[in-house]
Scaffold this motif. Structure first.
Motif, PDB file in Angstrom:
ATOM      1  N   VAL A  12      49.060  31.412  70.400  1.00 33.82           N
ATOM      2  CA  VAL A  12      47.956  31.658  69.542  1.00 33.82           C
ATOM      3  C   VAL A  12      48.034  32.295  68.239  1.00 33.82           C
ATOM      4  O   VAL A  12      47.593  32.032  67.275  1.00 33.82           O
ATOM      5  N   ASN A  65      49.093  29.545  66.011  1.00 36.14           N
ATOM      6  CA  ASN A  65      47.860  28.606  65.899  1.00 36.14           C
ATOM      7  C   ASN A  65      48.272  27.112  66.232  1.00 36.14           C
ATOM      8  O   ASN A  65      47.864  26.128  65.574  1.00 36.14           O
ATOM      9  N   THR A  94      47.218  24.541  68.378  1.00 40.28           N
ATOM     10  CA  THR A  94      46.139  24.205  68.931  1.00 40.28           C
ATOM     11  C   THR A  94      46.435  22.669  69.419  1.00 40.28           C
ATOM     12  O   THR A  94      45.847  22.489  70.560  1.00 40.28           O
ATOM     13  N   SER A  95      47.516  22.172  69.280  1.00 37.16           N
ATOM     14  CA  SER A  95      47.797  20.857  69.895  1.00 37.16           C
ATOM     15  C   SER A  95      48.390  20.993  71.112  1.00 37.16           C
ATOM     16  O   SER A  95      48.725  20.100  71.983  1.00 37.16           O
ATOM     17  N   LYS A 117      48.682  21.878  74.672  1.00 34.59           N
ATOM     18  CA  LYS A 117      47.596  21.980  75.678  1.00 34.59           C
ATOM     19  C   LYS A 117      48.163  22.735  76.941  1.00 34.59           C
ATOM     20  O   LYS A 117      49.266  23.149  77.163  1.00 34.59           O
TER      21      LYS A 117
END
Length: 365
Positions: free
Chosen positions: A85, A88, A90-91, A93
């Motif tokens: 987090v 960042n 975000t890819s 999973k």
């Protein structure tokens, strides 16, 4: 005719590499056909099933994620999800197999940060790179290779320290296995399979643990030629660059992806004959496409999105790790999400030995 059968028998005496499911299927098929009145080729005689490495690495990554990655730990500094987090990513999973490349890039970033944090904790002015590396491994890598070592180890209730040392241990094992594959180092790959066998057995991946045991047995009982094949036929280098080998099952996945794209172009002519024609031309088409990409100076693995800054994310993670002081033992420091003790430090060797003997006696390979 007898001489031809003997030549065929010798010609097909080789390893059959694949992922765990493929290896299990070829083994079951050979057992079913062993009593039939067919030829050696139909009985799969001479084929020795052996596990390949990319799918095993993906399963190992899944073990790491299940043990160290949880959305509930977003407020616990130094944990995998909190750092994800923070940067960042975000890819990345919650299931690594859904997007392996960004997941492995993120894990490599975490490994760099953990190693730097461990080095800062135990460095001295007279250290060389080798002596510092040895001190990091001795102090923070938690692998008890015998019952005697396990009894000598001192317990502590610092959950963040236990989490960090366990995470560092698993990351180093993952990176070593990955690097051995990239270098095409068959000897090192087989050594890492011994660790993977124990990890898979302890984490509930019994089929992969059984295949790891099969690799260890095959490396000892097969002929010198087949042992050499087991070691040095596990990887392929399609780029010609040093240190760019990939596992053979990953190369097969690439070929399957290209084959599926070629079959789409068949259009409405969905019949066996055109599919056979497409499959036979796969090698030539793949060679043409690769040469065209090289001559055109186009990367075959060009990303759809730009990569995040490695150095910037590393600096952000290091600030968090220094603030959390993850490699200092602070008694009674708690983690609400991760309460399990280090996996490779508290092994029940009697159970592992009993499991190994049972598989060898029953020969479930």
């Amino acid at each position: 005719m007898r001489n031809m059968n003997w030549m065929l028998q010798k010609y097909i005496d080789c390893f059959f590499f694949g992922d765990q499911l493929t290896v299990a299927r070829i083994r079951s098929a050979s057992v079913i056909r062993c009593t039939t009145d067919t030829g050696a080729l139909e009985k799969f005689e001479g084929f020795t099933p052996a596990i390949s490495d990319w799918h095993a690495r993906a399963t190992f990554l899944d073990v790491i994620w299940k043990r160290f990655y949880s959305a509930k730990s977003v407020a616990e500094k130094g944990t995998l999800y909190q750092l994800k987090v923070l940067t960042n990513r975000t890819s990345v999973k919650s299931v690594p197999s859904k997007n392996m490349k960004p997941t492995e890039d993120f894990l490599l970033l975490i490994l760099h940060a953990y190693v730097i944090a461990a080095a800062e904790q135990c460095q001295s002015d007279s250290d060389t790179c080798q002596s510092l590396s040895q001190r990091i491994v001795k102090r923070f890598v938690k692998i008890c290779l015998s019952q005697e070592q396990q009894s000598r180890s001192s317990p502590n209730d610092d959950m963040l320290f236990n989490y960090s040392t366990d995470m560092l241990t698993f990351c180093l094992l993952w990176h070593g296995f990955h690097d051995a594959t990239r270098e095409g180092d068959g000897d090192r790959i087989l050594r890492y399979w011994k660790f993977l066998m124990v990890i898979f057995q302890q984490s509930g991946h019994y089929n992969y643990a059984k295949e790891g045991l099969a690799v260890a047995i095959q490396s000892q009982v097969q002929s010198d030629r087949k042992v050499a094949e087991l070691k040095w036929s596990r990887t392929i280098n399609v780029s010609g660059c040093k240190g760019h080998n990939i596992a053979c099952d990953l190369h097969m996945e690439h070929l399957n992806a290209r084959l599926k794209k070629m079959m789409v172009n068949v259009g409405s002519n969905q019949q066996l004959k055109p599919f056979k024609r497409v499959a036979k031309s796969l090698g030539v088409v793949n060679h043409i496409c690769r040469n065209f990409a090289i001559e055109s100076d186009v990367s075959l693995n060009k990303p759809h999105h730009s990569y995040p800054s490695f150095s910037k994310d590393l600096d952000s993670i290091m600030r968090e790790l220094r603030a959390a002081d993850i490699f200092s033992v602070i008694q009674q420091r708690k983690l609400l999400t991760f309460t399990k003790p280090p996996l490779l430090k508290n092994l029940k060797w009697a159970n592992i030995t009993e499991w190994t003997k049972d598989k060898i006696i029953n020969y479930e390979f």
